[in-house]
Each structure stands twice: as C-alpha cells, then as structure tokens.
Motif scaffolding. Structure first.
Motif, PDB file in Angstrom:
ATOM      1  N   GLY A 150      32.244  26.713  44.967  1.00  0.00           N
ATOM      2  CA  GLY A 150      32.450  26.447  46.389  1.00  0.00           C
ATOM      3  C   GLY A 150      31.877  27.503  47.310  1.00  0.00           C
ATOM      4  N   ARG A 151      31.705  28.726  46.818  1.00  0.00           N
ATOM      5  CA  ARG A 151      31.072  29.786  47.605  1.00  0.00           C
ATOM      6  C   ARG A 151      29.969  30.397  46.759  1.00  0.00           C
ATOM      7  N   ARG A 152      28.863  30.734  47.407  1.00  0.00           N
ATOM      8  CA  ARG A 152      27.732  31.279  46.663  1.00  0.00           C
ATOM      9  C   ARG A 152      27.061  32.387  47.460  1.00  0.00           C
ATOM     10  N   PRO A 153      27.190  33.622  47.013  1.00  0.00           N
ATOM     11  CA  PRO A 153      27.917  34.023  45.813  1.00  0.00           C
ATOM     12  C   PRO A 153      29.416  34.152  46.070  1.00  0.00           C
ATOM     13  N   PHE A 154      30.186  33.919  45.034  1.00  0.00           N
ATOM     14  CA  PHE A 154      31.624  34.166  45.082  1.00  0.00           C
ATOM     15  C   PHE A 154      31.816  35.655  44.829  1.00  0.00           C
ATOM     16  N   VAL A 155      32.407  36.354  45.795  1.00  0.00           N
ATOM     17  CA  VAL A 155      32.559  37.804  45.700  1.00  0.00           C
ATOM     18  C   VAL A 155      33.921  38.140  45.116  1.00  0.00           C
ATOM     19  N   LEU A 156      33.888  38.789  43.963  1.00  0.00           N
ATOM     20  CA  LEU A 156      35.093  39.159  43.239  1.00  0.00           C
ATOM     21  C   LEU A 156      35.204  40.678  43.237  1.00  0.00           C
ATOM     22  N   LEU A 157      36.273  41.201  43.821  1.00  0.00           N
ATOM     23  CA  LEU A 157      36.485  42.649  43.917  1.00  0.00           C
ATOM     24  C   LEU A 157      37.608  43.046  42.965  1.00  0.00           C
ATOM     25  N   MET A 158      37.303  43.978  42.067  1.00  0.00           N
ATOM     26  CA  MET A 158      38.280  44.421  41.071  1.00  0.00           C
ATOM     27  C   MET A 158      38.893  45.749  41.504  1.00  0.00           C
ATOM     28  N   VAL A 159      40.223  45.800  41.593  1.00  0.00           N
ATOM     29  CA  VAL A 159      40.909  47.017  42.035  1.00  0.00           C
ATOM     30  C   VAL A 159      42.036  47.351  41.062  1.00  0.00           C
ATOM     31  N   GLY A 160      42.536  48.580  41.153  1.00  0.00           N
ATOM     32  CA  GLY A 160      43.639  49.001  40.300  1.00  0.00           C
ATOM     33  C   GLY A 160      43.665  50.508  40.151  1.00  0.00           C
ATOM     34  N   VAL A 161      44.715  51.021  39.526  1.00  0.00           N
ATOM     35  CA  VAL A 161      44.844  52.452  39.321  1.00  0.00           C
ATOM     36  C   VAL A 161      43.967  52.884  38.155  1.00  0.00           C
ATOM     37  N   ASN A 162      43.933  54.186  37.926  1.00  0.00           N
ATOM     38  CA  ASN A 162      43.082  54.736  36.878  1.00  0.00           C
ATOM     39  C   ASN A 162      43.511  54.254  35.494  1.00  0.00           C
ATOM     40  N   GLY A 163      42.520  53.898  34.680  1.00  0.00           N
ATOM     41  CA  GLY A 163      42.768  53.631  33.280  1.00  0.00           C
ATOM     42  C   GLY A 163      43.344  52.286  32.913  1.00  0.00           C
ATOM     43  N   VAL A 164      43.394  51.344  33.851  1.00  0.00           N
ATOM     44  CA  VAL A 164      43.992  50.041  33.530  1.00  0.00           C
ATOM     45  C   VAL A 164      43.003  49.078  32.884  1.00  0.00           C
ATOM     46  N   GLY A 165      41.704  49.384  32.970  1.00  0.00           N
ATOM     47  CA  GLY A 165      40.712  48.524  32.341  1.00  0.00           C
ATOM     48  C   GLY A 165      39.920  47.658  33.303  1.00  0.00           C
ATOM     49  N   LYS A 166      39.688  48.139  34.526  1.00  0.00           N
ATOM     50  CA  LYS A 166      38.939  47.351  35.510  1.00  0.00           C
ATOM     51  C   LYS A 166      37.512  47.074  35.058  1.00  0.00           C
ATOM     52  N   ASP A 237      25.592  32.990  41.625  1.00  0.00           N
ATOM     53  CA  ASP A 237      26.871  32.293  41.736  1.00  0.00           C
ATOM     54  C   ASP A 237      28.039  33.246  41.944  1.00  0.00           C
ATOM     55  N   VAL A 238      28.009  34.389  41.265  1.00  0.00           N
ATOM     56  CA  VAL A 238      29.150  35.310  41.290  1.00  0.00           C
ATOM     57  C   VAL A 238      28.660  36.740  41.454  1.00  0.00           C
ATOM     58  N   LEU A 239      29.291  37.472  42.356  1.00  0.00           N
ATOM     59  CA  LEU A 239      29.117  38.913  42.447  1.00  0.00           C
ATOM     60  C   LEU A 239      30.449  39.537  42.072  1.00  0.00           C
ATOM     61  N   SER A 240      30.466  40.313  41.009  1.00  0.00           N
ATOM     62  CA  SER A 240      31.683  40.971  40.551  1.00  0.00           C
ATOM     63  C   SER A 240      31.532  42.467  40.762  1.00  0.00           C
ATOM     64  N   ALA A 241      32.418  43.043  41.584  1.00  0.00           N
ATOM     65  CA  ALA A 241      32.275  44.432  42.007  1.00  0.00           C
ATOM     66  C   ALA A 241      33.381  45.305  41.433  1.00  0.00           C
ATOM     67  N   ASP A 242      32.970  46.407  40.829  1.00  0.00           N
ATOM     68  CA  ASP A 242      33.895  47.412  40.329  1.00  0.00           C
ATOM     69  C   ASP A 242      34.259  48.369  41.466  1.00  0.00           C
ATOM     70  N   THR A 243      35.413  48.990  41.379  1.00  0.00           N
ATOM     71  CA  THR A 243      35.806  50.019  42.347  1.00  0.00           C
ATOM     72  C   THR A 243      36.429  51.189  41.590  1.00  0.00           C
ATOM     73  N   ALA A 244      36.504  52.319  42.255  1.00  0.00           N
ATOM     74  CA  ALA A 244      37.077  53.500  41.617  1.00  0.00           C
ATOM     75  C   ALA A 244      38.571  53.306  41.393  1.00  0.00           C
ATOM     76  N   GLY A 245      39.044  53.788  40.252  1.00  0.00           N
ATOM     77  CA  GLY A 245      40.468  53.774  40.003  1.00  0.00           C
ATOM     78  C   GLY A 245      41.156  54.749  40.933  1.00  0.00           C
ATOM     79  N   ARG A 246      42.272  54.349  41.458  1.00  0.00           N
ATOM     80  CA  ARG A 246      42.969  55.212  42.416  1.00  0.00           C
ATOM     81  C   ARG A 246      44.463  54.990  42.261  1.00  0.00           C
ATOM     82  N   LEU A 247      45.208  56.055  42.446  1.00  0.00           N
ATOM     83  CA  LEU A 247      46.655  55.926  42.447  1.00  0.00           C
ATOM     84  C   LEU A 247      47.091  55.243  43.725  1.00  0.00           C
ATOM     85  N   HIS A 248      48.106  54.395  43.607  1.00  0.00           N
ATOM     86  CA  HIS A 248      48.557  53.671  44.791  1.00  0.00           C
ATOM     87  C   HIS A 248      49.173  54.601  45.829  1.00  0.00           C
TER      88      HIS A 248
END
Length: 361
Positions: A150-166, A237-248
C-alpha cells in the motif's frame, strides 16, 4: 514454505542529487549486492544447502517448551491433580514468576477460582482447556500481522535499547521480504555502536539487498534520509532502517528518534509507516517502562519480541498486551532467519502449556 530467491545487483538508475537533512553529512555509501557466483567455484557444503534451501522449521512447542513459563506451568499441573486453593495459589505464583504481571495473573486466577467454585470443571484437563482459551483470548487482540503493501517504499524504523537484537531482526526481516519477492533497501542508522554498520552490511550481502550507510559517527537522521531518497528513486517496496540502541532513560538519545521522524517528513509526512520496538524476551517487567518511554519519543506502532526460546520466561507478552494493546508483529524463536515468526496467539499459548496431562507433552 519460503520461496527461493536470487541475488540481484542494485538498479542502475541514479537518483537526483540528494537533498540535505538537518545537518550536513558525508555522501552515503551503498554496499553493493554480491556478484554472481562463479559456476566453477566450490559447491557449498551439504549442511549449508540444507540450512539455506531446505530449512527445518521447528514447531512453536519445540521452541517454547523449554522456557521458564512452560516448565513452570507443566510442573504446577503435575504436582496438583486436585482443583483446590493450593493449586490456584501456585498457579498464580507461576504466572507472576513468568513475568505475566501481577494484575494479569490475578485476573486469570480469580476467574478460574470463581469457575471452580461453580463446579464448571470436572477435572484438571478441563481447567487446562479453560486456561488455554483465556490466554489465547488475551493475545488475540494483539495478533495483527504487519502489512507492508500500500505504500512504496514502506518505511520501517527499528528502535529499542542496547543489545535487544535490532540489527539482527532487520536482517531477518530483509530475508523474509526478499523471499516474498519484494525489493528491499536497508539503512545503517546505528552509527554509534562499533561494527553495527558492518553487521548490517553482512546481512545485506547475505540477503542480496543494498545497504545505505555513511560510516560510524555519522548523523543517523541523515543516513536514513538518504536511504529513503534512494529507495524512492528505485521504486523499492520496503526501506528498513536501523537505529542506535539507547536506554529509555537517555533523553538526549531519545530526542534523536524524534529528529529522525522530522527529517523523514521532509520526503514523506507519514514516514515512518511502522516504528517497531524490539523487546528482549528475557527483559521481564522492565519492558513496560521501555515501551512507555519509546511511545513518547517516536510513537511505537508495533512490537517484536525475540529471544523467546531458551531461558526466556515469555510471560511478558501478556503484560504488554494488557498494558498497551500494541500489535505484536513478530517473535523470535531461534537464531536463524527462518526463526523470526509472525506472531500467532494460538501457537504461542500451545507452546507454553502442556499438550496433555499425565502423558508426554
């Protein structure tokens, strides 16, 4: 069953000169897709062929039966054949110990206690069936698979704390989307952690997808902005973006996530279309605080819970479902790319509960 996929070189078309993000940054570097393999090269070992082309998908029960939650529940039912207060009290303790949460555990057990008092259950198997139905119902509302169409590209942003496996989760999702026939671009937005860019590039090479990067220390928002330009110019079709792990609890780093959203809005005011928060399955009740803080910073729209196999307790998904109601898009049941599964409430609960009482699970 996964489709076979062929490695492809990136499209030859060139995008227009990229617009500038909030801060000036070096020109992005695209990791090329791997070249075609020489037919005369040595053939892969048989175990490599089996792993990549004919992966064995172990069942949810095989993956989850060793968790603390599953072992605890099985033990409670085996030790207490009678449906009495001692059984119900230990069941509640087991649920709390498995990170289901005090409120959720109390709700489950008090409902069972009421029904036991009304003599609704003839025996332990009947109560087990009722417990199974209750747990499935609690997770069914968050069983909503991610739709990237339905969207092109579909933008997927991955977030989370350090070491979770993003970064690993991004690589596994790239494998899934590529197997589905989608064109994928990865953005190495974790420019803080040492070797994070190289790790994502390794996944890109393995899956045959391009990785847009600027190296360690670059501005993360700029990297992801450039990657979106590239993905748009190629019709990906898809853009998948990594981000730095950070403590909440790190407000400065959390503010960077808000900056990423602002920068992406320069090209697409709806981007990111999905902000996936990765929650380590072994985290426990601290996951509640993580979700709350990331919700405030970026607006989380879905969850991924890896590392549920092995020593993970697994009950945290029930606490998250009750507290936030956010869709659980994927769960990780192992190390291989094929072990990242679309969340299935029934299969998950079946994996945690004993298959039967008085026999082999």
């Amino acid at each position: 069953m996964l489709k076979f996929w062929k490695k492809k070189s990136p499209d030859a078309d060139k995008a227009d000169a990229p617009a500038q993000a909030d801060e000036a940054a070096p020109a992005p570097v695209e990791s090329p897709a791997p070249a075609a393999v020489d037919a005369t090269a040595a053939a892969p070992a048989p175990d490599e062929i089996t792993e990549e082309l004919y992966p064995i998908r172990r069942s949810w029960r095989e993956r989850l039966s060793g968790s603390g939650f599953a072992r605890g529940l099985a033990s409670v039912f085996k030790r207490h054949p009678l449906l009495d207060d001692a059984f119900l009290d230990e069941l509640e303790t087991c649920l709390i110990s498995a990170d289901v949460g005090v409120a959720t555990a109390n709700e489950i057990v008090e409902d069972l206690r009421r029904r036991v008092g009304k003599r609704e259950f003839a025996d332990s198997p009947a109560l087990l069936a009722a417990l199974r139905a209750d747990l499935v119902a609690r997770l069914a509302k968050v069983e909503r698979p991610l739709d990237v169409a339905g969207r092109r590209p579909f933008v997927l942003l991955m977030v989370g704390v350090n070491g979770v496996g993003k970064t690993t989760t991004i690589g596994k999702l790239a494998h899934r989307y590529k197997a589905d026939g989608r064109n994928v671009v990865l953005a190495a937005g974790d420019t803080f952690r040492a070797a994070a860019v190289e790790q994502l590039q390794s996944w890109g090479e393995r899956n045959g997808v391009p990785v847009i990067s600027q190296g360690t220390g670059a501005d993360s928002a700029s990297v992801i902005f450039d990657a979106l330009q590239t993905a748009r110019s190629r019709g990906s079709d898809v853009l998948s973006a990594d981000t730095a792990g950070r403590l909440h609890t790190q407000s400065g780093l959390m503010d960077e996530l808000a900056k990423i959203r602002r920068v992406l809005a320069k090209l697409d005011n709806e981007a990111p279309h999905e902000a996936l928060l990765v929650i380590d399955g072994t985290t426990g009740q601290n996951a509640i605080n993580q979700v709350r803080q990331f919700q405030q910073a970026i607006g989380v729209s879905g969850l991924v819970v890896p590392k549920l196999d092995g020593t993970a307790k697994g009950g945290v998904v029930f606490a998250l479902a009750r507290e936030f109601g956010l869709p659980i898009r994927y769960v990780g049941l192992g190390e291989r790319a094929q072990d990242l599964r679309v969340f299935d409430a029934t299969a998950f609960v079946d994996g945690l509960l004993p298959a039967a009482l008085g026999g082999n699970d």
